[in-house]
Design an enzyme around this catalytic site. Structure first.
Site, PDB file in Angstrom:
ATOM      1  N   CYS A   1       0.903  -1.170   0.000  1.00 19.56           N
ATOM      2  CA  CYS A   1       0.000   0.000   0.000  1.00 19.56           C
ATOM      3  C   CYS A   1       0.929   1.205   0.000  1.00 19.56           C
ATOM      4  CB  CYS A   1      -0.872  -0.016   1.255  1.00 19.56           C
ATOM      5  SG  CYS A   1      -2.016  -1.398   1.288  1.00 19.56           S
ATOM      6  N   ALA A   2       1.412   1.560  -1.173  1.00 21.85           N
ATOM      7  CA  ALA A   2       2.647   2.347  -1.237  1.00 21.85           C
ATOM      8  C   ALA A   2       2.480   3.848  -1.394  1.00 21.85           C
ATOM      9  CB  ALA A   2       3.500   1.816  -2.391  1.00 21.85           C
ATOM     10  N   ALA A   3       1.361   4.301  -1.953  1.00 24.76           N
ATOM     11  CA  ALA A   3       1.250   5.728  -2.296  1.00 24.76           C
ATOM     12  C   ALA A   3       1.120   6.595  -1.039  1.00 24.76           C
ATOM     13  CB  ALA A   3       0.049   5.943  -3.201  1.00 24.76           C
ATOM     14  N   PRO A   4       1.716   7.791  -1.020  1.00 21.53           N
ATOM     15  CA  PRO A   4       2.426   8.456  -2.118  1.00 21.53           C
ATOM     16  C   PRO A   4       3.884   8.043  -2.293  1.00 21.53           C
ATOM     17  CG  PRO A   4       2.301   9.914  -0.235  1.00 21.53           C
ATOM     18  CD  PRO A   4       1.561   8.663   0.158  1.00 21.53           C
ATOM     19  N   GLY A   5       4.330   7.038  -1.566  1.00 18.72           N
ATOM     20  CA  GLY A   5       5.653   6.483  -1.859  1.00 18.72           C
ATOM     21  C   GLY A   5       6.746   6.894  -0.896  1.00 18.72           C
TER      22      GLY A   5
ATOM     23  N   LYS B   1       7.542   5.564   1.985  1.00 25.15           N
ATOM     24  CA  LYS B   1       8.285   4.408   2.496  1.00 25.15           C
ATOM     25  C   LYS B   1       8.923   3.620   1.353  1.00 25.15           C
ATOM     26  CE  LYS B   1       5.361   4.358   6.550  1.00 25.15           C
ATOM     27  NZ  LYS B   1       4.264   5.194   6.019  1.00 25.15           N
TER      28      LYS B   1
ATOM     29  N   ASP C   1      -0.436   0.268  -5.349  1.00 23.49           N
ATOM     30  CA  ASP C   1      -1.475   1.039  -4.666  1.00 23.49           C
ATOM     31  C   ASP C   1      -2.756   0.903  -5.469  1.00 23.49           C
ATOM     32  OD1 ASP C   1      -1.383   3.206  -2.205  1.00 23.49           O
ATOM     33  OD2 ASP C   1      -3.059   3.546  -3.572  1.00 23.49           O
TER      34      ASP C   1
ATOM     35  N   ASP D   1      -5.347  -3.711  -6.590  1.00 26.82           N
ATOM     36  CA  ASP D   1      -5.807  -4.032  -5.234  1.00 26.82           C
ATOM     37  C   ASP D   1      -4.880  -5.130  -4.701  1.00 26.82           C
ATOM     38  OD1 ASP D   1      -7.046  -5.049  -3.013  1.00 26.82           O
ATOM     39  OD2 ASP D   1      -9.063  -5.020  -3.873  1.00 26.82           O
TER      40      ASP D   1
ATOM     41  N   CYS E   1      -0.798   4.012  10.787  1.00 25.24           N
ATOM     42  CA  CYS E   1      -0.563   5.277  11.518  1.00 25.24           C
ATOM     43  C   CYS E   1      -1.768   5.508  12.429  1.00 25.24           C
ATOM     44  CB  CYS E   1      -0.315   6.446  10.568  1.00 25.24           C
ATOM     45  SG  CYS E   1      -1.581   6.683   9.325  1.00 25.24           S
TER      46      CYS E   1
END
Ligand SMILES: C[S@@+](CC[C@H](N)C(=O)[O-])C[C@H]1O[C@@H](n2cnc3c(N)ncnc32)[C@H](O)[C@@H]1O
Length: 446
Positions: A261-265, A267, A285, A311, A383
């Site tokens: 679940c990478a966006a906005p990137g 990490k 994402d 997904d 988070c």
């Protein structure tokens, strides 16, 4: 008059746009989206005032209830609450309370749809100035006024963090500083800090790679940002890539890593900085527009990853069948840990969102676990400070997956500000957001 964040713009005009933005947030629009509609010249000042108003909205609403038995229509109510939120505590008001009241009334007179309510607003706000102390006292026992969070949120934090709930809520009401991650694969933290100082930017270190600016600056003015020597990222978020790769010799081993679940990137970029060139990083994402942000972030740091809009839970649609050494699952969550930076979040969320998001997180964990190599690992993080999205989620997963072992992890980090030292040693030191981290190792088949 105190510091004016946007001196060229009359205060009444700023209050006008802040009230419009607040009315939108109350309709469920995010603060970021509401501010996008504000003209660029007004935006920095409007954002500062909107954020302060959102941090004091519980108090303002309780005061408004004292002043007007029936809530006015949404826009006049938003203007009234904005003025009350900013003016109720003279020690922390951005302007003198009288100035705020005068300018709020001026905003009403200058807004066509508010002109009819200008004298009502004037009467409420003048009474507030005359009776401020008594009115504030009368709202002190109101949970909203006291903590500036919805009541369900306060109860949930009390239940999940019985020893620290007050500290968490208190931190949530503070503004967060601007924290950056130094790209230590290209420059040492000390060298970048010196360079910043030569340009008049003072900072102090946090965590392993972070620098906190004493004063926030536009990123374009930060030496090294455009060249990818640093990236904006909170100190707690910086722990994710470090924890996932700890002990995997990322500088020497060619690893296959998934950021699910990478966006906005943020990490993904950090992973790429820590991994050697021969490693493969796949960044997924579900949101194709947000995937573009991953690509832009990677371009700025001059590194590459395979970015796929998909997904993550529908593995058949994107997975090539090769197992991963490491998976980062920074799952969608309530964002209850980053309220310092997004003060709208507490007013936008509903309690039912926790269970809905926990179900999504559970499914993502279930679908991605089979993709981890035996001996490999998955870092689950959110988070959030709610244990349904953190500790409880990880505990249930380990109980139901006999091939999963919880490695030493950070667990729940509580948000904290620089001035508040950690009450217990189980929190990180320094200034950071709230987060949860569980590092899961896949046991080899017997
Ligand atoms: C907490 S944010 C990720 C932040 C990111 N890791 C970073 O550090 O910049 C969660 C992300 O999950 C994405 N998301 C939500 N459901 C998803 C799914 N089923 N598959 C893939 N991505 C998903 C959202 O679009 C959002 O960008």
């Amino acid at each position: 008059m105190r510091e004016n964040p946007s001196t060229s713009v009359p205060l009444w005009q700023q209050l006008q746009v802040v009230a419009q933005a607040l009315a939108q947030v109350r309709r469920g629009v995010s603060g970021t989206a509401a501010l996008e509609a504000v003209p660029a010249a007004l935006r920095p000042g409007a954002q500062a005032l909107l954020f302060q108003a959102l941090r004091q909205l519980g108090r303002a609403q309780a005061l408004r209830a004292q002043l007007a038995a029936r809530a006015p229509a949404p826009l006049p109510d938003a203007l009234l609450c904005t003025a009350l939120a900013l003016a109720w505590d003279p020690d922390n008001a951005p302007y003198e309370p009288h100035t705020l009241v005068n300018q709020a009334v001026e905003a009403a007179k200058n807004t066509r749809s508010l002109q009819m309510q200008a004298s009502f607003l004037n009467a409420c706000l003048r009474r507030f100035l005359r009776e401020r102390e008594a009115l504030v006292k009368a709202t002190d026992s109101d949970v909203h006024a006291q903590w500036n969070h919805p009541e369900w949120w306060v109860k949930r934090v009390q239940q999940d963090h019985p020893d620290h709930w007050q500290a968490i809520l208190h931190s949530n009401n503070q503004a967060a500083p601007m924290t950056l991650r130094v790209n230590t694969s290209r420059i040492s933290r000390e060298a970048l800090q010196r360079d910043w100082l030569n340009h008049g930017l003072t900072s102090y270190p946090v965590g392993e790679q972070g620098l906190v600016l004493e004063q926030a600056h536009p990123v374009r003015d930060i030496p090294g940002f455009a060249e990818g020597l640093c990236s904006v990222q909170d100190a707690a978020a910086q722990c994710a890539a470090q924890l996932l790769l700890k002990g995997l010799a990322p500088h020497t081993q060619a690893l296959r890593v998934l950021d699910a679940c990478a966006a906005p990137g943020g990490k993904t970029a950090h992973l790429r900085e820590l991994l050697n060139e021969a490693s493969d990083v796949i960044a997924l994402d579900i949101d194709p527009q947000r995937c573009e942000r991953i690509v832009q972030n990677l371009q700025r740091i001059g590194r590459q990853a395979t970015v796929i809009a998909a997904d993550a839970a529908q593995t058949k649609s994107w997975w090539d069948g090769q197992l991963f050494d490491a998976i980062l699952l920074d799952a969608p969550c309530t964002a209850s840990g980053i309220v310092r930076r997004h003060p709208d979040v507490r007013w936008l969320r509903r309690e039912a969102d926790i269970d809905k998001l926990a179900a999504i997180q559970k499914n993502l964990l279930k679908q991605l676990w089979p993709l981890v190599k035996p001996g490999g690992r998955l870092l689950y993080c959110t988070c959030s400070v709610f244990s349904a999205e953190g500790e409880k989620q990880a505990k249930t997963f380990v109980e139901h997956n006999t091939n999963a072992r919880l490695l030493p992890s950070l667990g729940h980090l509580r948000p904290q500000n620089r001035a508040t030292p950690p009450a217990l040693a189980d929190n990180l030191s320094g200034d950071h957001d709230g987060f949860y981290f569980a590092l899961l190792e896949k046991l080899p088949a017997p």
